[in-house]
Design a protein around this motif. Structure first.
Motif, PDB file in Angstrom:
ATOM      1  N   ILE A  31       0.630  -1.263   0.173  1.00  0.00           N
ATOM      2  CA  ILE A  31      -0.189   0.107   0.374  1.00  0.00           C
ATOM      3  C   ILE A  31       0.921   1.206   0.058  1.00  0.00           C
ATOM      4  O   ILE A  31       1.828   1.187   0.794  1.00  0.00           O
ATOM      5  CB  ILE A  31      -1.011   0.327   0.818  1.00  0.00           C
ATOM      6  CG1 ILE A  31      -2.135  -1.275   1.270  1.00  0.00           C
ATOM      7  CG2 ILE A  31      -1.909   1.091   1.525  1.00  0.00           C
ATOM      8  CD1 ILE A  31      -3.016  -0.815   2.749  1.00  0.00           C
ATOM      9  N   ILE A  32       0.574   2.040  -1.032  1.00  0.00           N
ATOM     10  CA  ILE A  32       1.023   3.172  -1.016  1.00  0.00           C
ATOM     11  C   ILE A  32       0.378   4.481  -0.604  1.00  0.00           C
ATOM     12  O   ILE A  32      -0.637   4.090  -0.867  1.00  0.00           O
ATOM     13  CB  ILE A  32       1.835   3.962  -1.948  1.00  0.00           C
ATOM     14  CG1 ILE A  32       2.803   2.409  -2.637  1.00  0.00           C
ATOM     15  CG2 ILE A  32       2.449   5.112  -2.423  1.00  0.00           C
ATOM     16  CD1 ILE A  32       3.503   2.703  -4.188  1.00  0.00           C
ATOM     17  N   SER A  72       3.448   5.167   3.891  1.00  0.00           N
ATOM     18  CA  SER A  72       3.272   6.278   4.051  1.00  0.00           C
ATOM     19  C   SER A  72       4.069   7.847   3.723  1.00  0.00           C
ATOM     20  O   SER A  72       5.190   7.512   3.905  1.00  0.00           O
ATOM     21  CB  SER A  72       2.346   6.064   5.170  1.00  0.00           C
ATOM     22  OG  SER A  72       3.777   5.917   5.967  1.00  0.00           O
ATOM     23  N   ASP A  73       3.400   8.474   3.804  1.00  0.00           N
ATOM     24  CA  ASP A  73       4.333   9.944   4.249  1.00  0.00           C
ATOM     25  C   ASP A  73       4.889  10.422   5.262  1.00  0.00           C
ATOM     26  O   ASP A  73       5.070  11.717   4.993  1.00  0.00           O
ATOM     27  CB  ASP A  73       3.984  11.209   3.255  1.00  0.00           C
ATOM     28  CG  ASP A  73       1.964  11.076   3.522  1.00  0.00           C
ATOM     29  OD1 ASP A  73       1.740  10.393   4.337  1.00  0.00           O
ATOM     30  OD2 ASP A  73       1.644  11.648   2.928  1.00  0.00           O
ATOM     31  N   ASP A  81      14.023   8.747   2.121  1.00  0.00           N
ATOM     32  CA  ASP A  81      12.401   8.397   2.683  1.00  0.00           C
ATOM     33  C   ASP A  81      12.023   7.844   1.327  1.00  0.00           C
ATOM     34  O   ASP A  81      12.662   9.121  -0.182  1.00  0.00           O
ATOM     35  CB  ASP A  81      11.848   9.390   3.254  1.00  0.00           C
ATOM     36  CG  ASP A  81      10.039   8.791   2.937  1.00  0.00           C
ATOM     37  OD1 ASP A  81       9.843   8.257   4.426  1.00  0.00           O
ATOM     38  OD2 ASP A  81       9.140   8.152   2.209  1.00  0.00           O
ATOM     39  N   PRO A  82      11.320   7.031   0.494  1.00  0.00           N
ATOM     40  CA  PRO A  82      10.837   6.310  -0.423  1.00  0.00           C
ATOM     41  C   PRO A  82       9.710   7.544  -1.152  1.00  0.00           C
ATOM     42  O   PRO A  82      10.098   7.179  -2.238  1.00  0.00           O
ATOM     43  CB  PRO A  82       9.942   5.054  -0.060  1.00  0.00           C
ATOM     44  CG  PRO A  82      10.567   4.605   1.227  1.00  0.00           C
ATOM     45  CD  PRO A  82      10.972   5.819   2.262  1.00  0.00           C
ATOM     46  N   LEU A 111      -0.532  -3.933  -5.589  1.00  0.00           N
ATOM     47  CA  LEU A 111       0.041  -2.914  -5.198  1.00  0.00           C
ATOM     48  C   LEU A 111      -1.085  -1.760  -5.173  1.00  0.00           C
ATOM     49  O   LEU A 111      -2.084  -1.860  -6.065  1.00  0.00           O
ATOM     50  CB  LEU A 111       1.111  -2.236  -5.966  1.00  0.00           C
ATOM     51  CG  LEU A 111       2.178  -1.123  -5.693  1.00  0.00           C
ATOM     52  CD1 LEU A 111       3.389  -1.435  -5.500  1.00  0.00           C
ATOM     53  CD2 LEU A 111       1.141  -0.172  -5.669  1.00  0.00           C
ATOM     54  N   ALA A 112      -1.344  -1.772  -4.338  1.00  0.00           N
ATOM     55  CA  ALA A 112      -2.698   0.224  -4.064  1.00  0.00           C
ATOM     56  C   ALA A 112      -2.390   0.843  -3.501  1.00  0.00           C
ATOM     57  O   ALA A 112      -0.931   1.322  -2.734  1.00  0.00           O
ATOM     58  CB  ALA A 112      -3.471  -0.561  -2.830  1.00  0.00           C
ATOM     59  N   VAL A 113      -2.201   2.145  -4.912  1.00  0.00           N
ATOM     60  CA  VAL A 113      -1.581   3.591  -4.540  1.00  0.00           C
ATOM     61  C   VAL A 113      -3.442   3.822  -4.048  1.00  0.00           C
ATOM     62  O   VAL A 113      -4.278   4.191  -4.654  1.00  0.00           O
ATOM     63  CB  VAL A 113      -1.360   3.779  -6.195  1.00  0.00           C
ATOM     64  CG1 VAL A 113      -0.956   5.297  -5.136  1.00  0.00           C
ATOM     65  CG2 VAL A 113      -0.408   3.308  -6.417  1.00  0.00           C
ATOM     66  N   LEU A 114      -2.685   5.150  -3.076  1.00  0.00           N
ATOM     67  CA  LEU A 114      -3.990   6.307  -2.404  1.00  0.00           C
ATOM     68  C   LEU A 114      -2.923   7.505  -2.315  1.00  0.00           C
ATOM     69  O   LEU A 114      -2.503   8.055  -1.048  1.00  0.00           O
ATOM     70  CB  LEU A 114      -4.285   6.303  -1.127  1.00  0.00           C
ATOM     71  CG  LEU A 114      -4.897   3.996  -0.510  1.00  0.00           C
ATOM     72  CD1 LEU A 114      -4.950   4.098   0.687  1.00  0.00           C
ATOM     73  CD2 LEU A 114      -5.996   4.128  -1.546  1.00  0.00           C
TER      74      LEU A 114
END
Length: 315
Positions: A31-32, A72-73, A81-82, A111-114
C-alpha cells in the motif's frame, strides 16, 4: 541470452513447487498511502487517507492475505524516504520486486496507491524540508505505467505467469465546490492512457475522491443509505469503500468468487453512487466542479483469479 533462458527455466521449476513451500502465501499486498501533497509551501490534504487505509487492511484480512507492506508519507521530508523523490520510489519498487514475500513466494501480486493525481499518474508528497524551504513549485508526477513496469515478467522474474493487480485511487487536486451561479472553472480531461501489454496484469484506476462525501453532514450520509460510507468524520474514497463492501458481501454470500465478480460488484456500487447523485453535498447546496466517473479497468489477465474464505487458511 542462454544465461537468461537458464535463469527463467530454473525459476519456472521453482514456481511448479511453490504450493509445497511452507512460506507460501496467497498475497502480501503493498500500500502506498500519500495523505498530503505540497504545491510550493501550500499543502493539500486527503482527509480520507487514514480511513482508506483502514478499510483496505480490513479487506485484505477478509481475503486471507498476509500483512501488507505500507509506504506512507510520514517521513517524506527526509531525503532517504521512499516518497521523497521519483528516484527514491523507483528504488523502493525495485527492492519490493526483489522481495520473495511479495513475488516468488506469493501466488498473486497486489499494489494499492492512495494519492492525489488523475488517470495515468499520481503526485508524490513534495514535502518541504522545513516550514520555510519549499521543494518544487509543482509536485513530481509518478505514472502508473512506470509503477507497473517494475513488476512485469521482464523486470521481475518472480512474477512470471502470476496475476499482478494494481488498484490506484487518485483524488483530483482540482476538486472543489462552486456556487451554482458560476459557469466557469477547470474542466477535467483525462490524459491519454496507454493500455498495458504485459500478460497477467490488471489495472483498476479510480478518481472518485473522498471529497465528494466529506462535505456531507453525518445526518445526510445516514439518510442516503449504505452506498455512502457513514463511519467517522471523514469518509473513505467511494472506490475504496465500495471495494471493501463488495468483498465483504461476496465472501458472505459465495465464500469464493472470481476477480471478475468483484470488479462488476464494485462498478455497480459506484454506478449507483453516480447515477443517484449520492455525492452531492448538502452544504449550501453547492455542486462540484468535477463530476465522478466510473473507474478505468484494464484487464490483461490470462487465467482466472479465485478469492474467498474457502481457499485461504491463516496467512
Amino acid at each position: 541470452m542462454e544465461a537468461v533462458e537458464a535463469d527463467v527455466n530454473e525459476l519456472m521449476k521453482e514456481m511448479d513447487i511453490t504450493s509445497q513451500r511452507e512460506n507460501t502465501c496467497l498475497c502480501r499486498p503493498v500500500i502506498i498511502n500519500i495523505s498530503k501533497t505540497y504545491w510550493g509551501i501550500s499543502a493539500k490534504k486527503r482527509p480520507s487517507a487514514s480511513r482508506d487505509q483502514e478499510l483496505l487492511l480490513k479487506t485484505f484480512e477478509e481475503l486471507g492475505f498476509a500483512d501488507p507492506y505500507i509506504i506512507s508519507d510520514t517521513n517524506s521530508h527526509l531525503e532517504t524516504d521512499p516518497l521523497y523523490s521519483v528516484e527514491n520510489l523507483i528504488q523502493e519498487l525495485q527492492k519490493i520486486a526483489r522481495t520473495p514475500a511479495h513475488t516468488k513466494d506469493a501466488e498473486v501480486f497486489l499494489l494499492a496507491v492512495l494519492a492525489f493525481g488523475e488517470f495515468g499518474y499520481f503526485y508524490l508528497p513534495n514535502t518541504p524540508k522545513n516550514d520555510y524551504q519549499e521543494r518544487e513549485r509543482n509536485p513530481p508526477k509518478f505514472s502508473t505505467n512506470l509503477l507497473m513496469s517494475h513488476f512485469n515478467g521482464i523486470h521481475c522474474l518472480g512474477l512470471i505467469q502470476k496475476p499482478k493487480i494494481f488498484c490506484v485511487q487518485t483524488c483530483s487536486d482540482l476538486l472543489k465546490q462552486k456556487d451554482r451561479s458560476e459557469f466557469t472553472g477547470e474542466i477535467f480531461r483525462p490524459e491519454e492512457n496507454r493500455i498495458p501489454i504485459d500478460a497477467d496484469l490488471l489495472l483498476f484506476h479510480s478518481t472518485i475522491s473522498g471529497g465528494y462525501t466529506d462535505k456531507m453532514t453525518a445526518v445526510t450520509r445516514v439518510a442516503r443509505g449504505e452506498v455512502i460510507d457513514q463511519e467517522g468524520d471523514h469518509p473513505a474514497c467511494q472506490f475504496v469503500y465500495s471495494l471493501h463492501k463488495a468483498v465483504r458481501t461476496l465472501v458472505n454470500e459465495l465464500g469464493e468468487f472470481q476477480l471478475d465478480d468483484l470488479i462488476l460488484r464494485v462498478n455497480l456500487l459506484l454506478e449507483e453512487f453516480i447515477d443517484k447523485e449520492h455525492y452531492v453535498s448538502d452544504i449550501r447546496n453547492q455542486p462540484w466542479n468535477i463530476d465522478p466517473v466510473l473507474p478505468i479497468c484494464v484487464d490483461q489477465l490470462t487465467k482466472d483469479v479465485l478469492f474467498g474464505t474457502k481457499l485461504n487458511g491463516p496467512s
